[in-house]
Scaffold this active site. Sequence first.
Site, PDB file in Angstrom:
ATOM      1  N   PRO A  22       0.823  -1.215   0.000  1.00 20.73           N
ATOM      2  CA  PRO A  22       0.000   0.000   0.000  1.00 20.73           C
ATOM      3  C   PRO A  22       0.850   1.256   0.000  1.00 20.73           C
ATOM      4  O   PRO A  22       1.832   1.350   0.745  1.00 20.73           O
ATOM      5  CB  PRO A  22      -0.811  -0.118   1.297  1.00 20.73           C
ATOM      6  CG  PRO A  22      -0.006  -1.033   2.165  1.00 20.73           C
ATOM      7  CD  PRO A  22       0.661  -1.994   1.235  1.00 20.73           C
ATOM      8  N   THR A  24       0.282   5.622  -0.339  1.00 23.84           N
ATOM      9  CA  THR A  24      -0.550   6.804  -0.500  1.00 23.84           C
ATOM     10  C   THR A  24      -0.102   7.587  -1.729  1.00 23.84           C
ATOM     11  O   THR A  24       1.075   7.911  -1.873  1.00 23.84           O
ATOM     12  CB  THR A  24      -0.462   7.696   0.747  1.00 23.84           C
ATOM     13  OG1 THR A  24      -1.008   6.978   1.857  1.00 23.84           O
ATOM     14  CG2 THR A  24      -1.220   8.993   0.554  1.00 23.84           C
ATOM     15  N   HIS A 174      -4.960  -1.487   8.603  1.00 25.55           N
ATOM     16  CA  HIS A 174      -3.661  -0.823   8.745  1.00 25.55           C
ATOM     17  C   HIS A 174      -3.401  -0.573  10.236  1.00 25.55           C
ATOM     18  O   HIS A 174      -3.873   0.401  10.814  1.00 25.55           O
ATOM     19  CB  HIS A 174      -3.670   0.495   7.978  1.00 25.55           C
ATOM     20  CG  HIS A 174      -2.308   1.084   7.742  1.00 25.55           C
ATOM     21  ND1 HIS A 174      -1.151   0.519   8.227  1.00 25.55           N
ATOM     22  CD2 HIS A 174      -1.913   2.203   7.073  1.00 25.55           C
ATOM     23  CE1 HIS A 174      -0.107   1.250   7.874  1.00 25.55           C
ATOM     24  NE2 HIS A 174      -0.542   2.277   7.162  1.00 25.55           N
ATOM     25  N   ALA A 176      -0.261  -0.297  11.373  1.00 26.90           N
ATOM     26  CA  ALA A 176       1.168   0.011  11.347  1.00 26.90           C
ATOM     27  C   ALA A 176       1.407   1.497  11.097  1.00 26.90           C
ATOM     28  O   ALA A 176       0.467   2.277  10.919  1.00 26.90           O
ATOM     29  CB  ALA A 176       1.839  -0.819  10.241  1.00 26.90           C
ATOM     30  N   ASN A 177       2.690   1.889  11.102  1.00 23.97           N
ATOM     31  CA  ASN A 177       3.142   3.174  10.554  1.00 23.97           C
ATOM     32  C   ASN A 177       2.417   4.393  11.099  1.00 23.97           C
ATOM     33  O   ASN A 177       2.159   5.345  10.374  1.00 23.97           O
ATOM     34  CB  ASN A 177       3.026   3.161   9.031  1.00 23.97           C
ATOM     35  CG  ASN A 177       3.800   2.039   8.387  1.00 23.97           C
ATOM     36  OD1 ASN A 177       4.430   1.239   9.074  1.00 23.97           O
ATOM     37  ND2 ASN A 177       3.750   1.960   7.074  1.00 23.97           N
ATOM     38  N   TYR A 179      -0.745   4.729  12.259  1.00 23.49           N
ATOM     39  CA  TYR A 179      -2.198   4.862  12.115  1.00 23.49           C
ATOM     40  C   TYR A 179      -2.912   4.269  13.333  1.00 23.49           C
ATOM     41  O   TYR A 179      -2.289   3.759  14.254  1.00 23.49           O
ATOM     42  CB  TYR A 179      -2.637   4.293  10.769  1.00 23.49           C
ATOM     43  CG  TYR A 179      -2.178   5.216   9.657  1.00 23.49           C
ATOM     44  CD1 TYR A 179      -2.958   6.301   9.277  1.00 23.49           C
ATOM     45  CD2 TYR A 179      -0.918   5.085   9.085  1.00 23.49           C
ATOM     46  CE1 TYR A 179      -2.509   7.210   8.326  1.00 23.49           C
ATOM     47  CE2 TYR A 179      -0.462   5.986   8.137  1.00 23.49           C
ATOM     48  CZ  TYR A 179      -1.259   7.047   7.768  1.00 23.49           C
ATOM     49  OH  TYR A 179      -0.812   7.966   6.840  1.00 23.49           O
ATOM     50  N   ASN A 231       8.292   0.724  14.742  1.00 19.83           N
ATOM     51  CA  ASN A 231       8.484   1.708  13.671  1.00 19.83           C
ATOM     52  C   ASN A 231       8.435   3.124  14.259  1.00 19.83           C
ATOM     53  O   ASN A 231       7.436   3.513  14.853  1.00 19.83           O
ATOM     54  CB  ASN A 231       7.379   1.538  12.628  1.00 19.83           C
ATOM     55  CG  ASN A 231       7.588   2.403  11.391  1.00 19.83           C
ATOM     56  OD1 ASN A 231       8.395   3.329  11.393  1.00 19.83           O
ATOM     57  ND2 ASN A 231       6.858   2.113  10.344  1.00 19.83           N
ATOM     58  N   ARG A 314       8.057   1.052  -3.494  1.00 20.72           N
ATOM     59  CA  ARG A 314       8.568   2.004  -4.479  1.00 20.72           C
ATOM     60  C   ARG A 314       8.861   1.384  -5.838  1.00 20.72           C
ATOM     61  O   ARG A 314       8.691   2.037  -6.871  1.00 20.72           O
ATOM     62  CB  ARG A 314       9.822   2.684  -3.906  1.00 20.72           C
ATOM     63  CG  ARG A 314       9.513   3.747  -2.850  1.00 20.72           C
ATOM     64  CD  ARG A 314      10.711   4.044  -1.971  1.00 20.72           C
ATOM     65  NE  ARG A 314      10.947   2.974  -1.015  1.00 20.72           N
ATOM     66  CZ  ARG A 314      11.951   2.970  -0.131  1.00 20.72           C
ATOM     67  NH1 ARG A 314      12.811   3.982  -0.114  1.00 20.72           N
ATOM     68  NH2 ARG A 314      12.095   1.965   0.719  1.00 20.72           N
TER      69      ARG A 314
END
Length: 362
Positions: A22, A24, A174, A176-177, A179, A231, A314
């Site tokens: 995923p 954004t 989600h 993770a990261n 959220y 993270n 990426r």
Amino acid sequence: MQLLSEYRNHVLALPNRIVMSPMTRLRSHPDGSPTADVVDYYAQRATAGLIVTEGIWPHSTGQSEAWVPGLQTGRHVDAWRRVTDAVHAAGGRIVAQLMHGGRKGHPLARVDGSWPTGPSSVLDDDQPHLLDGTKADPITPGAYSRAEIAAVIEHFAAAAANAIAAGFDGVEIHGANSYLPHQFLADNTNLRTDEFGGSIENRMRAPLAIVDAVVAAIGSHRTAIRLSPGNPQFNMYEADPAPLYRTLVAELDRRDLAYLHLTDNDDYPALADLRPRWHGTLIANIGENRKPTSAIEAEAVLQQGLADLVSFGRAFIANPDLVARITHDLPLASIREDLLYGRDAAGYSDYPSWELRETRCA
């Protein structure tokens, strides 16, 4: 190469072990409906074993910034149906990542103008994109009441049902990261003293309730979750991730989910520590906060038995035919960094496949 081999279990039937992570990209309409360019973008990448969409807000009160898509309304469902139909027509498989901003957001970035709210009133220092095209300084969020936490849990369940109505093959929560579920888990974003804060068991309570609500709505075989133990993005802090995530993964393991999407970390080797504690399908992400994942690195993860599948982020941006390029050992195109976020096809769905590129250059 194991990366290019089929993967099958009682839930998944994938032609290869390459997952599109995923990412954004901010290409939705102002109301959160994906545009026609989004249809093209995902259909072009349908050779991935599995596509996980960019984060999609389950409810407008969880919109992290402007131009992020939603899955709350009938218009959202109809627009996403065009995406899933195109991916399936191209032979692909696609799941929706449900991404709730929690403390992340701004009234001028949200379709409903609501103030961001999280487990505790702790600032997120990220500058969100606004609907007018500018960025804003961060604002201090509110703290959820018990009733608001219950509402958020229901929002996830409703959005999951909408995802299935829109033709998605499943849902990834989600967690993770930075959220919302991660905000309940992390040390510095959950300062609560009630049943949702303090102990490991309490901090897991809301994330597990979200998982259970989604499972009740669409079934465990269509439900997955992404975690990123330790993270540090957006100033998240977990002093000792191992005890919490070992306990959390053990609880999730009992729920027979479609998969666990796990991000590794330089300070905490999550894959090595948690893989033995998870008996289902595991997708590894090894590129978060690191250089982009290469096919060689992904293959090594599979050969070591640390995961069943590997997600690439990426590399998929500028290479819609990433699977073919890995298969034939072709060079990868470079990303146009200035066009990562935008309103149209430029730097999004206009990257050519190798075959088309060679035709143009002939």
